[in-house]
Each structure stands twice: as structure tokens, then as C-alpha cells.
Design an enzyme around this catalytic site. Structure first.
Site, PDB file in Angstrom:
ATOM      1  N   ASP A  70       0.834  -1.199   0.000  1.00 57.77           N
ATOM      2  CA  ASP A  70       0.000   0.000   0.000  1.00 57.77           C
ATOM      3  C   ASP A  70       0.873   1.256   0.000  1.00 57.77           C
ATOM      4  O   ASP A  70       1.960   1.258  -0.582  1.00 57.77           O
ATOM      5  CB  ASP A  70      -0.914  -0.063   1.243  1.00 57.77           C
ATOM      6  CG  ASP A  70      -2.247   0.601   0.999  1.00 57.77           C
ATOM      7  OD1 ASP A  70      -2.264   1.828   0.871  1.00 57.77           O
ATOM      8  OD2 ASP A  70      -3.280  -0.096   0.927  1.00 57.77           O
ATOM      9  N   HIS A 130      -3.488   6.019   3.868  1.00 58.58           N
ATOM     10  CA  HIS A 130      -4.313   4.890   3.411  1.00 58.58           C
ATOM     11  C   HIS A 130      -3.770   3.560   3.933  1.00 58.58           C
ATOM     12  O   HIS A 130      -4.507   2.745   4.500  1.00 58.58           O
ATOM     13  CB  HIS A 130      -4.337   4.913   1.881  1.00 58.58           C
ATOM     14  CG  HIS A 130      -5.242   3.906   1.246  1.00 58.58           C
ATOM     15  ND1 HIS A 130      -4.790   2.680   0.813  1.00 58.58           N
ATOM     16  CD2 HIS A 130      -6.566   3.950   0.953  1.00 58.58           C
ATOM     17  CE1 HIS A 130      -5.797   2.012   0.267  1.00 58.58           C
ATOM     18  NE2 HIS A 130      -6.892   2.764   0.349  1.00 58.58           N
ATOM     19  N   ASN A 181     -13.772   0.747  -6.875  1.00 58.82           N
ATOM     20  CA  ASN A 181     -14.716   1.756  -6.400  1.00 58.82           C
ATOM     21  C   ASN A 181     -15.449   2.444  -7.549  1.00 58.82           C
ATOM     22  O   ASN A 181     -15.898   3.573  -7.426  1.00 58.82           O
ATOM     23  CB  ASN A 181     -13.973   2.823  -5.585  1.00 58.82           C
ATOM     24  CG  ASN A 181     -13.354   2.246  -4.328  1.00 58.82           C
ATOM     25  OD1 ASN A 181     -13.908   1.311  -3.735  1.00 58.82           O
ATOM     26  ND2 ASN A 181     -12.215   2.766  -3.923  1.00 58.82           N
ATOM     27  N   SER A 187     -11.264  -0.654  -0.537  1.00 57.20           N
ATOM     28  CA  SER A 187      -9.963  -0.711   0.147  1.00 57.20           C
ATOM     29  C   SER A 187     -10.127  -1.091   1.611  1.00 57.20           C
ATOM     30  O   SER A 187      -9.238  -1.701   2.205  1.00 57.20           O
ATOM     31  CB  SER A 187      -9.289   0.662   0.112  1.00 57.20           C
ATOM     32  OG  SER A 187      -8.809   0.967  -1.158  1.00 57.20           O
TER      33      SER A 187
END
Lengths: 656, 76
Positions: free
Chosen positions: A174, A215, A307, A385
């Protein structure tokens, strides 16, 4: 003459004692055997169930009222006026399920019964009952844990009784993780003390995968936030080891070469689960090959479906070998932003702030502020996520519980997943049941489905894949029994003590006279049937604080209970070393352990648990595996009992 | 690929902790990377110079929207 009468009385007393213990044990066993009543029988049996709970199980002065789906706050505020009480939605998940809880003025059980009858009679009420407390599960002391509706939804507190992810490494590929104090970077408080494996930063090419975005730290928190530390929130598999890998820059963007390298690096460095809460629309052969490589190495590659809010699963989730995760909100509906498609394997809570405008309908974890990377805060995020690390975390729980490989984890996740269409949605440990929304089904049928007729053609839908993630269902599918109450463990001890008296009664009289029942035997029976139950009392929560027959053995492993602990093997090894010697304590401990194993194995015979390492009993393959396993447990219980009895026949000073 | 100029409106997406999107006046969507500090305002009208990095590069946004790496921008 008088001596003989006393001896007869003693004999009668011991028979009566034994008989009552046996009756008690049998009633426990019966409650286990018949505990899972079919749904259709629930309603008539409700009064009996209500009575069966003691006052300690009830939250005094509180009831739960499940209104018909579609009843909103305005409507129930109107209805409740005639009852003289005030109920409110139980949680963020209740908005669409219409489950409410509230205080009641009734101060006697009779008054409460009368009020509940009145409420149940209302046409817009599906059910009403006293609020039950579920004390068996581990509930962490993290102050914001109550905001984590998503963890309730997937049954985590009960799952934590049997697995917390210990010994399993999960790579977070990530933006990095705020896991160390270095330069301007600071570890966030709720990851301090969590377990980390060495990681890598593929963006800056160094060994420090610090997060300059937020994130990755949020995602890592969902997987293994430090839990029960009196700080912040909890994580799904909080005893798992996090491997921080940075592939996305401070804007949250990366390239296929870095990500492909990171996937291979993680698989080569011992990660069993790879979390990829990232993606895009571009197909990359090198990334597809990397996913296949990791899968071949035995890692589970869990990816965000996307998404885009449309019928297109993004890459890497769409590559063969990846496990694509779609997102649901607190209502159980697919979130409007979530991508879907035939590659979706499972859905999990990703939050849905958009649907309600309520921030608390997101996923809460500890992360850094993007504008100041050294500063920590707790933030509600939403997205696929956020759904992905729920699945990665539960996968870690399954590996830690003994799943032999990624295929077994995958199958357990799918088999244990809840089908939204099935109606009952056991989402809350605080309250008996939460119903899934009628809207979720309507939602599914309106979509373009794989099958023409229904949402779950072939047991799979393009929105939820095999269903909604469920930690309890997955553990059960793996053959790991999940306790319904502490009574289950107590039943094993009661059985063990009953068997102790049975063994003593059936000994020849001269040997019986020579055998006293000491505390060592009772202690042995207790630690075999309850495990190292005292560990949590002295502040050392341990996975060994469960019946020895359920102790995990990840190295030899296999799904289901392993045959090393789930058999008479341990008692026989102990018996072998202690039967002939002069060590009385050792022998008495062996007697106690044998009896404890016998009791616990008898309980397992009724628990539906399956035993691994039997070539003909594949865990989770239905009645055949369950029957073979039950026979195994009973046979090994008999062996343990006979061993205990034989050891009891050895003179206390040892054989000369 | 050489730098291009785009006119449009900034949108702050609320997913994955938040990211920036440019909706161009001709209706295209681009994920914004690179020099975006001056662009973090919902509804901002801007002219942006940058390079489009192919279709749907991997990011936290997890969408097929192409990434626009910003090299310069000005408010309109």
C-alpha cells in the site's frame, strides 16, 4: 458390624454422587446435541429459551424490539407511545433492519413478560425479547471499539475466543504503514506494540516502508490494530504480524512494476496473506504473473474489487488467483461505490458514508494526517480498500487456527460466508439477531446476475460473490468449533469427574482402597478439559486457555482439530513415562489428564467438530466427516478412560 | 507522452480516505497525482498542465479513471 454399615453407606453415597454427576453431564451433552434447534421451532420455544437464561444473562431493564423491515424512527416513535417506553436503533447497522433496543419500566419478571406480550402482539413487530448479555466472548477494552459495527457484523468477538492470527504474516502492499519513529515519521499510537516483520519501500527503494499518505496505515489497522490495549480501536487479527510494503506514493498512486515486485517479494519473505487495497483498469501481464507466482507459493492474494460503482472488477482483483472483495455498508447492502462482477469472491464491510451522510457508517481505524505525516488521528474511511483487509484479517485467523494452505482458507471463507438472501443476519453479539434487509435482496435481483432467475445463482452472486464475510462461519467451515457458552467447557470437566468416579467404582476393591483421589488428579482433569484457564487471570491471555483437545498445531496443521491433541495420544505418552516409576505426582497428573481428555473428547463428539489428518474425513464435507470424527472422538475418549483406570490400578508407591 | 492542458472542475472524492479528481469541461475524469497541493478544494475551477499516464494505473482510488500527473496549474 457398624464398620460394615458405614462402608455400605459410603458406597451408596458415592453411587448417588456419581449418578447425579452423570445426569448433570448428560444434560449438558444433550443441550449441546440438541442446542441448534431448527428456525421453525424457535418461536414456540421462545418462552422456554427466555426462562433458560438466568437473570445474570439479561441486561436488567432493557429489551430488544425487532420491527418489520421498513419501519423508521418516525414510525416506531409513534407506535411506542402506547407501550410507554422509548426504543432507539441499536446501532448504525439497524437503520434498515429496524432492530431497536430500549429501557423498560417493568420491575418484575411478570411485568416484563406482560409488556413483551403486548409488544409482540403489534402487527408491525416481528419479535421482542429481553436483551441478553453474551459474556462468553472476549471483548477488548479499546475505548472506540463500540464504533466498530463492522467487527460485530462479521462475528469477530466470538472468533477471537479461538483465533487471533498469531504466527501469520500479512503483507500490506500500500502507501506504507506508520509503524516506526524515523525522520518526520511517527508510529501511530494504536500500532505501537503490534507485531511487524521487515518490509520494503519500492517507491524510495529502502527498507523503511513509512506511510506519507494515511491509506496504508488505515488498512494495516483494520488487519492488526493493537487491541485490548486501552487505546483507540481493535483489529481483525491483532496477534498477526504485519509486513509493511510501500508501492504507492504520497498521492496514493503507483506503477505495475513496483506492485508486481512487491507481490513476489512478500511471497518470498514469508507472507501467507497479501492485502492489496489498490487497483486500476489497466491490464498488466507482469502483475498478473506476480499474482500467479504468489498463489503458487501458497499465499492468499486479497484485492479490492474497485470503487467504480459498476459491473467491472478492476486489476489486480480481476487477475486469476486473486480474491476480489466487494464492499457492503452497515445495512448489509452492497455499497453504491462498490464495483461488482463475476470475479467478486466475497463481500465485506467497507462502510457506506455516502448512503447516509453519517461518518460513523464508515470504517474507523488509527492513521496519520495526510497534511502532517507525524500526526495521528482516528478516521472513518469507506471503500473496497477498507473491505479488503477484513477478509485478509479473517484469512489470518484461519491460517492461525490451523488451515493447511490458501485453498483451505479460500474454501472456508466461501463456505462460511452468509447469503444475504437467507434472511437471518446474526450480526450482533449484544443482541440475539439482526435481520438482513429486504432491500439487499431487491438490490441483487435488480442487478445483472450470473443466473437469469435469482441473486444467488449457483450459490454465487456478482455483487457478493459467495456471500458476506463471516469469521464464525469460516472457522466452523474449517472444522474449528466455536464455543457457544462457557458451559461447553464446564461440561467436559463435569464428565471427567464423573468418569473419575466411574473408574474408581469399577476398580477391584483392594486397588480401590489403595487409591486416593488427590488434588493432583482433579488439577490434571481441569487443565486438560479447560486448558490453562488461569492464564488470563494472571494477566497473560493465551491461546492455550482452551481445552487441550483444541490446542492448535499450525506446523503439522490441517483444517479441523489436529489428531495430536484431539486424541488419546498425549495421555498415552504421559502414561508411558509415568506408569512404572515411583513418581506419584506424575502418575496422578497423567490420570487426571487422561480423564480430562476423555471428558473433552466426549464433548467434541457432540460439538460437530471435525478431526484433521484422517485421509477419509475431509473437514467440512458434511455428515460423513462429522460421523467419522464423532466415532474418532468417542473411541479416543474410551481409550483415555481405560488408560486412566489402568493407571489408577497402579499402587501409589509405584510397582515394585 | 507530452504534457497537455486540461480545463475543468476539481472534485474531492470521499473514498479510500479521499483523493482528487478533475472533471474536464468535455466530461472526462482524471485521477490527479503529482503537484496537487494547490488543487485540494472541492468545486475549484482550474486549468491544469500534466501528463496522462495511460488508462487506470494502480492507485488507492481503485478505478479505471486514467491518472493525470500534474506539473502545473492555475485557478480560473
Amino acid at each position: 458390624m457398624s464398620l460394615s454399615t458405614a462402608s455400605v453407606r459410603a458406597r451408596i453415597a458415592s453411587v448417588v454422587f456419581f449418578a447425579s454427576l452423570t445426569a448433570l453431564a448428560l444434560s449438558f451433552a444433550a443441550s449441546l446435541l440438541f442446542g441448534g434447534a431448527p428456525e421453525a421451532e424457535l418461536e414456540p420455544a421462545q418462552a422456554a429459551i427466555d426462562r433458560a437464561f438466568s437473570q445474570e444473562d439479561l441486561v436488567a431493564g432493557w429489551i430488544a424490539v425487532d420491527f418489520a423491515d421498513g419501519v423508521d424512527k418516525a414510525r416506531y416513535d409513534e407506535i411506542e407511545k402506547s407501550w410507554g417506553i422509548d426504543v432507539e436503533f441499536n446501532s448504525a447497522a439497524s437503520v434498515n433492519t429496524a432492530l431497536t433496543i430500549g429501557r423498560v419500566p417493568a420491575d418484575t419478571p411478570e411485568a416484563l413478560d406482560a409488556l413483551l406480550d403486548k409488544i409482540r402482539a403489534h402487527p408491525e413487530v416481528e419479535h421482542a425479547e429481553p436483551l441478553f448479555r453474551y459474556a462468553a466472548s472476549f471483548v477488548p477494552d479499546d475505548p472506540l471499539f463500540e464504533k466498530q459495527w463492522n467487527f460485530e457484523m462479521i462475528g469477530l468477538t466470538r472468533a477471537w475466543d479461538v483465533s487471533r492470527g498469531e504466527g501469520v504474516t500479512v503483507a500490506v502492499i500500500d502507501t506504507g504503514v506508520a509503524y516506526e519513529d524515523r525522520d518526520e515519521f511517527r508510529a501511530v499510537p494504536d500500532l505501537r506494540g503490534a507485531r511487524f516483520a521487515p518490509g520494503y519501500d519500492f517507491v524510495n527503494d529502502d527498507a523503511h516502508a513509512n506511510d506519507d499518505h494515511g491509506h496504508g496505515t488505515h488498512v494495516a489497522g483494520t488487519i492488526a490494530q493493537r487491541t485490548d490495549n486501552g487505546e483507540g480501536v481493535a483489529g481483525v487479527a491483532f496477534e498477526a504480524t504485519l509486513m509493511p510494503i510501500k508501492v504507492l506514493d504520497m498521492n496514493g498512486m503507483g506503477n505495475s512494476a513496483d506492485i508486481a515486485e512487491a507481490i513476489r517479494w512478500a511471497a518470498d519473505h514469508g507472507a501467507r496473506v497479501l492485502n492489496l487495497s489498490l487497483g486500476g483498469g489497466g491490464y498488466s501481464k507482469i502483475m498478473a504473473d506476480a499474482v500467479a507466482y504468489a498463489a503458487d507459493k501458497g499465499a492468499l492474494v486479497v484485492c479490492a474489487a474497485g470503487n467504480g460503482g459498476r459491473a467491472k472488477v478492476e486489476y489486480p482483483a480481476a487477475y486469476p488467483g486473486a480474491l476480489a472483495v466487494s464492499a457492503i455498508g452497515p445495512s448489509g447492502r452492497l455499497a453504491s461505490y462498490s464495483s461488482y462482477g463475476p470475479q467478486v469472491a466475497i463481500s465485506a464491510p467497507g462502510g457506506d458514508i455516502r448512503a447516509s451522510g453519517v461518518a460513523e457508517h464508515g470504517i474507523l481505524q488509527n492513521t496519520i494526517r495526510r497534511e502532517a505525516v507525524g500526526q495521528s488521528h482516528y478516521a472513518f474511511y469507506q471503500g473496497t480498500s477498507m473491505a479488503t483487509p477484513h477478509v485478509a484479517g479473517v484469512a489470518a485467523l484461519l491460517f492461525a487456527a490451523g488451515a493447511p494452505d490458501a485453498d483451505a482458507v479460500r474454501q472456508a471463507l466461501f463456505q462460511g460466508a452468509k447469503k444475504p438472501r437467507s434472511g437471518i443476519f446474526d450480526a450482533s453479539p449484544r443482541v440475539a439477531q439482526v435481520k438482513s434487509t429486504a432491500n439487499a435482496s431487491a438490490d441483487d435481483t435488480s442487478a445483472t446476475e450470473i443466473g437469469a432467475s435469482g441473486a444467488f445463482a449457483g450459490g454465487r452472486s456478482i455483487r457478493h460473490g459467495h456471500g458476506v464475510l463471516d469469521a464464525i462461519g469460516a472457522l466452523k467451515a474449517l472444522g474449528i468449533p466455536v464455543d457457544r457458552s462457557p458451559g461447553v467447557r464446564f461440561a467436559a470437566l463435569v464428565l471427567a469427574l464423573a468418569l473419575l468416579f466411574l473408574a474408581r467404582l469399577t476398580l477391584p476393591s483392594d486397588k480401590r482402597r489403595a487409591r486416593t483421589v488427590g488434588l493432583t488428579i482433579v488439577f490434571g482433569a481441569a487443565i486438560a478439559s479447560l486448558g490453562l484457564f488461569f492464564m488470563p487471570w494472571i494477566g497473560c491471555p493465551s491461546r492455550l486457555a482452551m481445552p487441550m483437545v483444541r490446542w492448535p498445531l499450525p506446523l503439522i496443521g490441517g483444517a479441523g482439530m489436529n489428531a495430536v491433541f484431539g486424541s488419546a495420544l498425549i495421555p498415552f505418552v504421559l502414561g508411558f513415562f509415568t506408569h512404572a516409576g515411583r513418581c506419584r505426582l506424575g502418575r496422578e497428573l497423567a490420570i487426571g489428564l487422561s480423564l480430562g481428555f476423555a471428558g473433552a473428547l466426549l464433548v467434541e463428539a457432540f460439538s460437530g467438530a471435525t478431526i484433521a489428518l484422517l485421509p477419509f474425513a475431509t473437514p467440512g464435507s458434511g455428515w460423513f466427516a462429522a460421523t467419522i470424527s464423532a466415532v474418532w472422538f468417542v473411541a479416543n475418549a474410551c481409550l483415555s478412560f481405560l488408560l486412566a483406570r489402568a493407571l489408577m490400578g497402579v499402587p501409589e508407591g509405584g510397582r515394585r | 507522452m507530452s504534457a497537455q492542458t486540461f480545463r475543468g472542475t476539481i472534485r474531492r472524492e470521499d473514498l479510500s480516505g479521499g483523493y482528487l479528481v478533475l472533471i474536464t469541461d468535455d466530461g472526462h475524469r482524471y485521477l490527479l497525482g503529482g503537484a496537487t497541493k494547490a488543487l485540494r478544494e472541492e468545486g475549484l475551477r482550474v486549468e491544469v498542465q500534466g501528463e496522462v499516464l495511460g488508462e487506470g494505473g494502480p492507485s488507492i482510488a481503485v478505478t479505471s479513471d486514467p491518472i493525470l500527473r500534474v506539473t502545473g496549474s492555475k485557478r480560473l
